[in-house]
Design an enzyme around this catalytic site. Structure first.
Site, PDB file in Angstrom:
ATOM      1  N   HIS A  95       0.846  -1.203   0.000  1.00 17.66           N
ATOM      2  CA  HIS A  95       0.000   0.000   0.000  1.00 17.66           C
ATOM      3  C   HIS A  95       0.879   1.250   0.000  1.00 17.66           C
ATOM      4  O   HIS A  95       0.670   2.187   0.763  1.00 17.66           O
ATOM      5  CB  HIS A  95      -0.957  -0.006   1.191  1.00 17.66           C
ATOM      6  CG  HIS A  95      -1.930  -1.151   1.174  1.00 17.66           C
ATOM      7  ND1 HIS A  95      -2.942  -1.244   0.242  1.00 17.66           N
ATOM      8  CD2 HIS A  95      -2.011  -2.265   1.950  1.00 17.66           C
ATOM      9  CE1 HIS A  95      -3.627  -2.360   0.459  1.00 17.66           C
ATOM     10  NE2 HIS A  95      -3.077  -2.997   1.466  1.00 17.66           N
ATOM     11  N   ASP A 269      -9.670   4.101   2.771  1.00 19.67           N
ATOM     12  CA  ASP A 269      -8.745   4.978   2.066  1.00 19.67           C
ATOM     13  C   ASP A 269      -8.914   6.388   2.620  1.00 19.67           C
ATOM     14  O   ASP A 269      -9.980   6.998   2.469  1.00 19.67           O
ATOM     15  CB  ASP A 269      -9.037   4.977   0.563  1.00 19.67           C
ATOM     16  CG  ASP A 269      -8.825   3.620  -0.068  1.00 19.67           C
ATOM     17  OD1 ASP A 269      -7.810   2.984   0.259  1.00 19.67           O
ATOM     18  OD2 ASP A 269      -9.673   3.201  -0.882  1.00 19.67           O
TER      19      ASP A 269
END
Length: 371
Positions: A95, A269
């Site tokens: 990520h 997110d």
């Protein structure tokens, strides 16, 4: 090849990259597996079980300094940066778009990084992300059930069909693996479930798998604004493109919701699909914005660590074993879908979304490999 499996150190992270049966797969192919002492305890695997399958139990320093490939689950944290070195292969869920300092360290130290979340298959699906997504979606709905309880600060509304009472409404953004996982449990509890997506084919595939108490709607601003006015739980299962600055659920839209609505952001997110999302931990998982309870934990599967570890291992080990058997260069050359997950290559950033999100120069995996 020597494969090293360190203990995860992220807050409340109890998964481990490999199960004892996964160790067997490497050892039977002639590889050495080093596992940090106690790495599997959070998932219910003891050092003795790993040793019985041929692993060597050792310390973190030996693992990082003595391994050709590091095989782990979570992103690298600052305390791990000192172990990085040129040419070290690391396979994990990086990520990297969300962690600038991690990206800095990986580029500076010239590692070779394989981001599990970006590996694709021939149908452009994400086979290594799917296990985490399904568990995350189901775990997210269970979290909604938990935080709807009055004893946990919720409204006291049971998220299930109860005779004589109005059926709760669960709204799910996204018809992918996480959305399907959430919808399966929510529908199984007898709730009215609405699944929204912009992909008509994805909605049709979901329709074939889910029961009749689930409706499927095209996701657009007007439809979402209508649905959220009567929803009890809004679950975001959409992984938002990291370079986008707009949102599916804006702060202003929260004002349309009932005050006892719960938002569960499975994708988590920051500044993504849900504007008011901020990453929390299992130790402190909820907060309020505009009077709406938010549950935004970025490692939901860790709460189900045994299930998550076994599921992740079954998906990732074949790819890691291919790298071990062939060497990373040949494995990447042979498999264009594995190449999709190449994010760092000897000082080059090779993942477009991280380049766009962080405003960095990047090249394609093919350019980096000289294809």
């Amino acid at each position: 090849m020597i494969i090293g499996v360190p203990k995860e150190i992220k807050n409340s992270e109890y998964t481990v990259a490999i199960s004892p049966s996964g160790v067997s797969a490497f050892v039977e192919n002639g590889h050495t597996v080093l596992i940090e002492e106690g790495a599997g305890l959070g998932s219910g695997f003891y050092d003795e079980e790993y040793v019985a399958r041929g692993a060597i139990i050792t310390d973190k320093e030996t693992i990082y300094h003595g391994s050709d490939m590091i095989f782990k689950v979570k992103e690298l944290l600052p305390s791990e940066f000192k172990y990085l070195r040129e040419g070290l292969i690391i396979m994990t869920y990086f990520h990297s778009n969300a962690y600038r300092d991690e990206t800095d360290a990986c580029l500076e130290k010239k590692i070779i990084g394989i981001a599990c979340e970006d590996v694709q298959d021939k149908n452009e699906n994400y086979p290594l992300l799917r296990p985490m997504s399904e568990i995350g979606g189901k775990g997210g709905f269970i979290a909604a059930c938990n935080y709807s309880q009055k004893i946990n600060g919720g409204s006291g509304k049971m998220l299930a069909r109860v005779t004589g009472l109005k059926i709760p409404h669960i709204t799910i953004l996204g018809a992918g693996s996480a959305g399907l996982g959430a919808a399966e449990l929510a529908a199984g509890f007898g709730n009215k479930v609405t699944v929204l997506d912009v992909d008509y084919d994805a909605l049709n595939r979901a329709k074939e798998k889910l029961p009749l108490n689930v409706e499927f709607l095209h996701s657009d601003y007007e439809t979402i604004c209508e649905v959220i006015q009567y929803t009890d739980v809004l679950m975001n299962c959409v992984s938002w493109p990291k370079w986008r600055t707009d949102h599916i659920i804006t702060r202003d839209m929260l004002k349309l919701m009932k005050k006892d609505t719960i938002i569960i952001d499975v994708a988590c997110d920051i500044g993504g699909a849900v504007e008011t999302c901020r990453a929390m931990t299992h130790n402190q998982p909820v907060y309020f914005e505009e009077g709406i309870l938010h549950y935004c934990v970025d490692n939901i599967p860790s709460a189900y660590s045994r299930t998550a570890t076994c599921s992740i291992c079954s998906a990732t080990v074949p790819y890691a074993l291919d790298i071990a058997n062939k060497g990373v260069y040949k494995a990447l050359m042979d498999d264009p879908y594995l190449r999709k997950g190449l994010c760092f290559y000897l000082g080059n950033l090779t993942l477009e979304e991280t380049g766009l999100k962080q405003g960095r120069p990047y090249i394609s995996p093919e350019e980096a490999l000289g294809i």
